[in-house]
Design a protein around this motif. Structure first.
Motif, mmCIF file in Angstrom:
data_model
loop_
_atom_site.group_PDB
_atom_site.id
_atom_site.type_symbol
_atom_site.label_atom_id
_atom_site.label_comp_id
_atom_site.label_asym_id
_atom_site.label_seq_id
_atom_site.Cartn_x
_atom_site.Cartn_y
_atom_site.Cartn_z
ATOM 1 N N UNK A 94 9.908 36.295 77.716
ATOM 2 C CA UNK A 94 9.823 35.566 78.986
ATOM 3 C C UNK A 94 8.475 34.836 79.097
ATOM 4 N N UNK A 95 7.416 35.509 78.646
ATOM 5 C CA UNK A 95 6.079 34.898 78.743
ATOM 6 C C UNK A 95 5.992 33.607 77.941
ATOM 7 N N UNK A 96 6.784 33.528 76.885
ATOM 8 C CA UNK A 96 6.774 32.381 75.984
ATOM 9 C C UNK A 96 7.250 31.089 76.654
ATOM 10 N N UNK A 117 27.998 39.127 64.538
ATOM 11 C CA UNK A 117 26.656 39.710 64.422
ATOM 12 C C UNK A 117 25.561 38.672 64.247
ATOM 13 N N UNK A 118 25.875 37.366 64.340
ATOM 14 C CA UNK A 118 24.846 36.323 64.284
ATOM 15 C C UNK A 118 25.106 35.341 65.424
ATOM 16 N N UNK A 119 24.172 35.289 66.361
ATOM 17 C CA UNK A 119 24.352 34.434 67.533
ATOM 18 C C UNK A 119 23.136 33.535 67.701
ATOM 19 N N UNK A 120 23.408 32.271 67.977
ATOM 20 C CA UNK A 120 22.335 31.320 68.272
ATOM 21 C C UNK A 120 22.030 31.304 69.766
ATOM 22 N N UNK A 121 20.789 31.018 70.094
ATOM 23 C CA UNK A 121 20.370 30.904 71.493
ATOM 24 C C UNK A 121 19.032 30.184 71.501
ATOM 25 N N UNK A 122 18.577 29.785 72.673
ATOM 26 C CA UNK A 122 17.285 29.102 72.715
ATOM 27 C C UNK A 122 16.468 29.555 73.915
ATOM 28 N N UNK A 123 15.175 29.513 73.731
ATOM 29 C CA UNK A 123 14.252 29.846 74.798
ATOM 30 C C UNK A 123 14.556 28.985 76.020
ATOM 31 N N UNK A 124 14.731 29.630 77.174
ATOM 32 C CA UNK A 124 14.983 28.937 78.439
ATOM 33 C C UNK A 124 16.239 28.081 78.400
ATOM 34 N N UNK A 125 17.092 28.317 77.399
ATOM 35 C CA UNK A 125 18.332 27.544 77.312
ATOM 36 C C UNK A 125 18.133 26.083 77.010
ATOM 37 N N UNK A 126 17.003 25.749 76.409
ATOM 38 C CA UNK A 126 16.753 24.346 76.052
ATOM 39 C C UNK A 126 17.903 23.814 75.203
ATOM 40 N N UNK A 127 18.238 22.567 75.407
ATOM 41 C CA UNK A 127 19.252 21.991 74.526
ATOM 42 C C UNK A 127 20.164 20.960 75.153
ATOM 43 N N UNK A 128 20.679 21.217 76.324
ATOM 44 C CA UNK A 128 21.541 20.230 76.945
ATOM 45 C C UNK A 128 22.821 19.966 76.185
ATOM 46 N N UNK A 129 23.535 18.982 76.651
ATOM 47 C CA UNK A 129 24.823 18.614 76.055
ATOM 48 C C UNK A 129 24.851 17.100 75.914
ATOM 49 N N UNK A 143 0.820 22.262 66.824
ATOM 50 C CA UNK A 143 0.182 23.578 67.063
ATOM 51 C C UNK A 143 0.966 24.435 68.054
ATOM 52 N N UNK A 144 1.551 23.810 69.059
ATOM 53 C CA UNK A 144 2.314 24.593 70.043
ATOM 54 C C UNK A 144 3.639 25.069 69.453
ATOM 55 N N UNK A 145 4.249 24.279 68.570
ATOM 56 C CA UNK A 145 5.438 24.785 67.868
ATOM 57 C C UNK A 145 5.068 26.012 67.037
ATOM 58 N N UNK A 146 3.921 25.941 66.374
ATOM 59 C CA UNK A 146 3.504 27.077 65.538
ATOM 60 C C UNK A 146 3.172 28.291 66.402
ATOM 61 N N UNK A 147 2.558 28.044 67.556
ATOM 62 C CA UNK A 147 2.286 29.158 68.481
ATOM 63 C C UNK A 147 3.597 29.775 68.965
ATOM 64 N N UNK A 148 4.584 28.919 69.251
ATOM 65 C CA UNK A 148 5.921 29.386 69.653
ATOM 66 C C UNK A 148 6.481 30.344 68.598
ATOM 67 N N UNK A 149 6.445 29.910 67.344
ATOM 68 C CA UNK A 149 6.948 30.758 66.254
ATOM 69 C C UNK A 149 6.151 32.060 66.184
ATOM 70 N N UNK A 150 4.831 31.942 66.227
ATOM 71 C CA UNK A 150 3.988 33.141 66.080
ATOM 72 C C UNK A 150 4.273 34.148 67.193
ATOM 73 N N UNK A 151 4.309 33.655 68.410
ATOM 74 C CA UNK A 151 4.495 34.580 69.534
ATOM 75 C C UNK A 151 5.910 35.129 69.576
ATOM 76 N N UNK A 152 6.890 34.315 69.219
ATOM 77 C CA UNK A 152 8.265 34.817 69.249
ATOM 78 C C UNK A 152 8.499 35.795 68.092
ATOM 79 N N UNK A 153 7.863 35.539 66.964
ATOM 80 C CA UNK A 153 7.935 36.518 65.861
ATOM 81 C C UNK A 153 7.292 37.835 66.301
ATOM 82 N N UNK A 154 6.172 37.728 67.015
ATOM 83 C CA UNK A 154 5.517 38.945 67.508
ATOM 84 C C UNK A 154 6.383 39.665 68.544
#
Lengths: 318, 318
Positions: free
Chosen positions: A283-285, A237-249, A35-46
């Motif tokens: 940012x709120x996300x 013209x296409x760049x990847x990125x992530x919320x809060x820089x999640x991902x690590x190395x 549900x939180x993944x879906x909320x993430x998508x919904x709010x980021x789409x908004x």
């Protein structure tokens, strides 16, 4: 049937892709509930984000963090104009992904033979054959899903060192010969600097013409946003990125991860691109990873300072 | 007597200036003891850093963190070729600074009338008159100290919004007319993006010719390293930064501060500049703020990941 890349990525619009739900969750101790993944998508789409990399097709019992990939794909497709992307590591995963109707499947191959072997236990030739098979599967299914070859270690490899530009360009050619609709290049371990990025982007653009390509940058050594700026200047013209820089190395425990999407949106706006993305909502996300993944480092500067008070601050120059 | 800027900042060498001992300590809850400040200078000089902004000349009872500024200036001058910089906010401070023989005094004036009033309770005209007086004092003393006018809010002002490039260029002209040897421009609140930085740098270079200028960037909104890259591409050769990005933003509590010096050195090396700075020694130096300023946020990506294993990773391209 070849999928229509230019419809999915219109030339007039910068595409900033949220990869936090896939690359961002690749190595974390915890991950958001479905549900939180879906909320993430919904709010980021908004907030105006249109592109979401949502998971990998892997055995659910072995990789439970992506067990809900089908539900997240369905969650993306609820939003008109939104574009879902899933990873597949082999034909079986690709078959499963195609069955969902996801807009894009990314297959990963490395520009470095050593890393390809370490990452997927195949030679580059074997990976290319696998890619060709997935394209065939897609065509046989009459699917419109875009097949994208993501080329890892395109700016240097932590196993084998420098990766010549010519080797990356040859790999791009090979992937296109294998039938993919588009390619991406990844600075998997954050070795690149902006001049290197600009140089490779220009050569890729020379090779591909109007066909866009993905740039997947990491901020492992602090150059992520600078590299993104160089890429934008070079026409990417296409760049990847992530919320809060999640991902690590995977090769540097504790290191910073993907480019921070909030900072990338701010950067692009300062450079005159209209991203259509609401920085405040973005940012709120951060409350979702903060709440669902306690202890996970959240990166990014814009989130701490907020946007400049007057977003028209650039307008008056010179 | 006009001080010799070109000797202090040779055209052939990129100058990365450590401002952590001044700007970095401006707002912190704690600050290093004097012996630890001296150890900071010694170890960073051994790592190859040559330029140190070491403090402000202010009443020691009111601003105890800079009460030892004379000792830190003396600590810098123990290192052959090292260059000390101190801030002075008025003639009295400048007189005290000149008495130490410090290599450079920075006087601050704002590109924004509103911020100048808020920051130093003077009009820009009054600040220009003060600058001219300090130059006269320096000349009367027969001193070789460089007088540098640091122009704050040169890329936008949190009080008055956009700052036109023409206004910055006029302020540069006025400072030079007042007799300063060199100028700097500061993105005090981190509003700038790389295209804006490149544009202003090119116009400043057109105006100043061979006379170098300082670029003082903050990473308040994540664009610090990207802006530094743009500046380097535009020919800027003097950049401020601080260990672990110490510094913050007076208008955004908790925000990131100065550009992180470790990340800036890595950036410059990826761009082909030989900084002469040892990244490993620089990263190790973070033990001083970590130990002396507990609770203070230490920023930077390079320190988490370390340099690429093979620093020759760039050599083989294309």
């Amino acid at each position: 049937m070849s999928a229509d890349v230019l419809s999915a990525y219109p030339a007039s619009q910068l595409a900033i892709r949220e990869v936090g739900l896939r690359d961002g969750l690749q190595m974390t101790a915890r991950w958001p509930s479905t549900p939180k993944k879906l909320e993430w998508v919904d709010r980021e789409a908004a907030a105006g984000v249109r592109y979401f990399e949502v998971g990998s097709f892997l055995p659910a019992d072995k990789v439970p963090r992506f067990a809900d990939v089908r539900e997240v794909i369905a969650g993306v497709s609820r939003h008109p104009g939104a574009h879902g992307i899933a990873l597949a590591l082999n034909q079986r995963g690709a078959t499963d992904a195609l069955a969902t109707g996801v807009q894009e499947i990314t297959l990963v191959i490395s520009a470095s033979e050593a890393h390809n072997a370490a990452n997927v236990r195949r030679t580059q030739e074997q990976s290319l054959a696998e890619i060709a098979n997935v394209v065939r599967l897609r065509d046989e299914a009459g699917s419109a899903t875009i097949i994208n070859a993501g080329i890892a270690m395109a700016f240097g490899c932590s196993l084998s060192g420098a990766v010549p530009e010519d080797a990356v360009l040859r790999m791009i050619d090979r992937c296109l010969e294998a039938g993919v609709d588009m390619v991406g290049v990844a600075d998997t371990v954050g070795y690149a600097g902006p001049r290197q990025v600009a140089s490779l982007c220009r050569r890729i653009a020379d090779r591909l013409g109007p066909l866009p390509y993905v740039l997947h940058l990491h901020d492992t050594r602090g150059t992520g946003i600078a590299n993104a700026a160089a890429a934008l200047d070079a026409g990417c013209r296409i760049l990847d990125a992530s919320l809060a820089g999640l991902g690590g190395c995977p090769f540097a425990p504790g290191a910073t991860g993907n480019v921070v999407i909030e900072d990338l949106v701010f950067l692009a706006e300062t450079m005159g691109f209209s991203t259509g993305i609401d920085l405040g909502k973005l940012v709120a996300l951060r409350d979702i990873p903060a709440g669902e993944m306690p202890g996970e480092a959240l990166f990014g500067a814009l989130a701490k300072a907020g946007p400049p008070r007057a977003m028209s601050w650039q307008a008056a120059r010179p």
